[in-house]
Design an enzyme around this catalytic site. Structure first.
Site, mmCIF file in Angstrom:
data_model
loop_
_atom_site.group_PDB
_atom_site.id
_atom_site.type_symbol
_atom_site.label_atom_id
_atom_site.label_comp_id
_atom_site.label_asym_id
_atom_site.label_seq_id
_atom_site.Cartn_x
_atom_site.Cartn_y
_atom_site.Cartn_z
ATOM 1 N N THR A 1 -29.723 12.910 -12.372
ATOM 2 C CA THR A 1 -30.692 13.587 -13.246
ATOM 3 C C THR A 1 -30.076 14.865 -13.814
ATOM 4 O OG1 THR A 1 -32.429 12.869 -11.721
ATOM 5 C CG2 THR A 1 -33.054 14.456 -13.413
ATOM 6 N N LEU B 1 -31.967 18.747 -7.008
ATOM 7 C CA LEU B 1 -31.171 18.596 -5.781
ATOM 8 C C LEU B 1 -31.812 17.524 -4.894
ATOM 9 C CD1 LEU B 1 -28.819 20.558 -4.917
ATOM 10 C CD2 LEU B 1 -30.446 21.596 -3.367
ATOM 11 N N TYR C 1 -39.713 10.476 3.800
ATOM 12 C CA TYR C 1 -39.339 10.836 2.429
ATOM 13 C C TYR C 1 -40.525 11.467 1.682
ATOM 14 C CZ TYR C 1 -37.505 10.317 -2.334
ATOM 15 O OH TYR C 1 -37.092 10.553 -3.629
ATOM 16 N N LYS D 1 -40.991 15.506 0.626
ATOM 17 C CA LYS D 1 -41.186 15.830 -0.796
ATOM 18 C C LYS D 1 -42.501 16.609 -0.978
ATOM 19 C CE LYS D 1 -37.579 13.900 -2.643
ATOM 20 N NZ LYS D 1 -36.517 14.801 -3.079
HETATM 21 N N1 LIG Z 1 -33.126 8.006 -6.850
HETATM 22 C C1 LIG Z 1 -34.360 7.809 -7.247
HETATM 23 O O1 LIG Z 1 -34.731 6.697 -7.706
HETATM 24 C C2 LIG Z 1 -35.354 8.949 -7.198
HETATM 25 C C3 LIG Z 1 -36.687 8.696 -7.547
HETATM 26 C C4 LIG Z 1 -37.591 9.761 -7.556
HETATM 27 C C5 LIG Z 1 -37.172 11.035 -7.199
HETATM 28 N N2 LIG Z 1 -35.875 11.246 -6.823
HETATM 29 C C6 LIG Z 1 -35.502 12.616 -6.432
HETATM 30 O O2 LIG Z 1 -34.955 13.262 -7.558
HETATM 31 C C7 LIG Z 1 -33.964 14.217 -7.145
HETATM 32 C C8 LIG Z 1 -32.677 13.955 -7.906
HETATM 33 O O3 LIG Z 1 -32.289 12.622 -7.721
HETATM 34 P P1 LIG Z 1 -30.903 12.088 -8.314
HETATM 35 O O4 LIG Z 1 -30.853 10.646 -7.964
HETATM 36 O O5 LIG Z 1 -30.742 12.535 -9.709
HETATM 37 O O6 LIG Z 1 -29.883 12.905 -7.386
HETATM 38 P P2 LIG Z 1 -28.358 12.588 -7.039
HETATM 39 O O7 LIG Z 1 -27.718 11.827 -8.142
HETATM 40 O O8 LIG Z 1 -28.297 12.009 -5.677
HETATM 41 O O9 LIG Z 1 -27.765 14.062 -7.031
HETATM 42 C C9 LIG Z 1 -28.178 14.951 -6.055
HETATM 43 C C10 LIG Z 1 -27.661 16.340 -6.308
HETATM 44 O O10 LIG Z 1 -27.876 17.090 -5.107
HETATM 45 C C11 LIG Z 1 -26.628 17.607 -4.642
HETATM 46 N N3 LIG Z 1 -26.530 17.522 -3.197
HETATM 47 C C12 LIG Z 1 -26.745 16.444 -2.406
HETATM 48 N N4 LIG Z 1 -26.481 16.749 -1.127
HETATM 49 C C13 LIG Z 1 -26.091 18.040 -1.107
HETATM 50 C C14 LIG Z 1 -25.676 18.930 -0.073
HETATM 51 N N5 LIG Z 1 -25.603 18.545 1.195
HETATM 52 N N6 LIG Z 1 -25.326 20.182 -0.413
HETATM 53 C C15 LIG Z 1 -25.385 20.584 -1.705
HETATM 54 N N7 LIG Z 1 -25.760 19.794 -2.740
HETATM 55 C C16 LIG Z 1 -26.115 18.533 -2.436
HETATM 56 C C17 LIG Z 1 -25.569 16.712 -5.253
HETATM 57 O O11 LIG Z 1 -24.337 17.431 -5.307
HETATM 58 P P3 LIG Z 1 -22.912 16.672 -5.150
HETATM 59 O O12 LIG Z 1 -22.694 15.979 -6.473
HETATM 60 O O13 LIG Z 1 -21.968 17.752 -4.866
HETATM 61 O O14 LIG Z 1 -23.092 15.681 -4.029
HETATM 62 C C18 LIG Z 1 -26.168 16.411 -6.624
HETATM 63 O O15 LIG Z 1 -25.921 17.462 -7.518
HETATM 64 C C19 LIG Z 1 -33.832 14.060 -5.645
HETATM 65 O O16 LIG Z 1 -34.595 15.050 -5.033
HETATM 66 C C20 LIG Z 1 -34.435 12.681 -5.371
HETATM 67 O O17 LIG Z 1 -34.991 12.590 -4.089
HETATM 68 C C21 LIG Z 1 -34.957 10.239 -6.832
#
Ligand SMILES: NC(=O)c1ccc[n+]([C@@H]2O[C@H](COP(=O)([O-])OP(=O)(O)OC[C@H]3O[C@@H](n4cnc5c(N)ncnc54)[C@H](OP(=O)(O)O)[C@@H]3O)[C@@H](O)[C@H]2O)c1
Length: 282
Positions: free
Chosen positions: A70, A132, A183, A187
């Site tokens: 995202t 994040l 989860y 959230k």
């Molecule tokens: N996946 C889905 O279908 C979905 C659906 C609804 C909501 N969401 C929520 O939307 C949000 C964003 O999702 P996304 O899929 O776009 O995220 P993502 O691609 O998994 O990216 C997560 C971000 O968080 C950072 N991060 C993860 N672990 C970390 C740590 N230990 N320390 C510091 N930074 C960390 C990552 O940095 P690095 O690149 O350095 O790892 C990255 O910038 C999340 O909160 C997720 O739960 C996701």
């Protein structure tokens, strides 16, 4: 045996048809259910005019999670729209993409376990976007809570102390602080904890399954996304959210003037809000 086998086959086909029809009816019902009015008035607003007005305010923003799926699309949208005079990426590693190295973009590398030592990184931003997050599969239960609750809440606290007036949180469909599911509970809890910080404006986005070509290998999520493609085309707002739709909704929302202290955007609202530009372009 042969007749019985055929009979059995017919029963299975019949039951499967009932199942598919019931599922389709449920999805149709959900697609047409009303999540309540959009928490913000988007009608009679011209997007280009809104952009210009907002740009003249010389606001700055930060993005947490700009390396994620995202976050990187959000960064691109923000860089292209040029609505902020300064954009700061706060993350654990330096990014080298074209957008991340744009002249208006600045990067702050922080240790999320010692965020207090990085308070300066959170100072002086008008708007904050938090994308994040991790997964339980990747980080384990404690790791998931650390990132999705502790890091996010601490960042929001530092942002508030640093003068941020509008905090935008990417949460998730189903977020519920009382849920028995880890989860959804985390959230919901982080949403509620940030609300207590009393930002001038706090916008929560609850997207469904994010539709994207994820770089990181997440086999279960990949499979779910593939299965959801036909559902997404027939019932776009029930379970899924294309990342660009979410990002456009987040940016459009920032542009829309609001008196709201808190805004909660369900998936259907996100889809609606993202169309502001489309509607105006017609
Ligand atoms: N996946 C889905 O279908 C979905 C659906 C609804 C909501 N969401 C929520 O939307 C949000 C964003 O999702 P996304 O899929 O776009 O995220 P993502 O691609 O998994 O990216 C997560 C971000 O968080 C950072 N991060 C993860 N672990 C970390 C740590 N230990 N320390 C510091 N930074 C960390 C990552 O940095 P690095 O690149 O350095 O790892 C990255 O910038 C999340 O909160 C997720 O739960 C996701």
């Amino acid at each position: 045996m042969k007749v019985l086998g055929l009979g059995g086959f017919n029963v299975v086909v019949f039951l499967l048809s009932i199942l598919v029809l019931s599922l389709a009816y449920l999805l149709y019902h959900l697609e047409n259910s009303d999540p309540g009015p959009l928490p913000i008035s988007s009608m009679s607003q011209d997007i280009n005019n809104l952009r210009q007005v907002y740009k003249a305010l010389n606001k700055s923003c930060f993005i947490l999670g700009a390396s994620g799926e995202t976050g990187k699309v959000l960064l691109k949208e923000i860089v292209q729209s040029q609505i902020f005079t300064k954009v700061t990426l706060i993350g654990r590693r330096k990014l080298t993409s074209e957008d991340a190295t744009h002249e208006n973009v600045n990067q702050e590398i922080v240790d999320f376990d010692k965020l207090d030592e990085h308070a300066a990184a959170f100072q002086g931003h008008d708007v904050g976007f938090c994308c994040l997050g991790t997964t339980r599969a990747k980080a384990g239960e404690a790791g998931f809570i650390r990132v999705d609750y502790d890091y996010i809440l601490k960042s929001a606290q530092l942002a508030k102390a640093g003068g941020c007036t509008h905090f935008n949180l990417e949460s998730s469909k189903g977020a519920d602080k009382n849920s028995s599911l880890l989860y959804s509970r985390i959230k919901g809890q982080v949403e509620a904890a940030i609300e207590e910080l009393n930002f001038d404006r706090y916008s929560i986005f609850r997207p469904g399954v994010l539709m994207c070509d994820r770089q990181e290998s997440r086999p279960m999520e990949w499979m779910a996304r593939k299965l959801l493609v036909p559902v997404a085309s027939l019932f776009p707002t029930v379970i899924t959210t294309p990342i660009l739709v979410l990002v456009k909704a987040m940016v459009n929302n920032v542009l829309l003037p609001s008196e709201n202290k808190m805004e909660l955007f369900h998936n259907k609202h996100i889809h609606e809000l993202s169309k502001l530009e489309e509607t105006k372009a017609k």
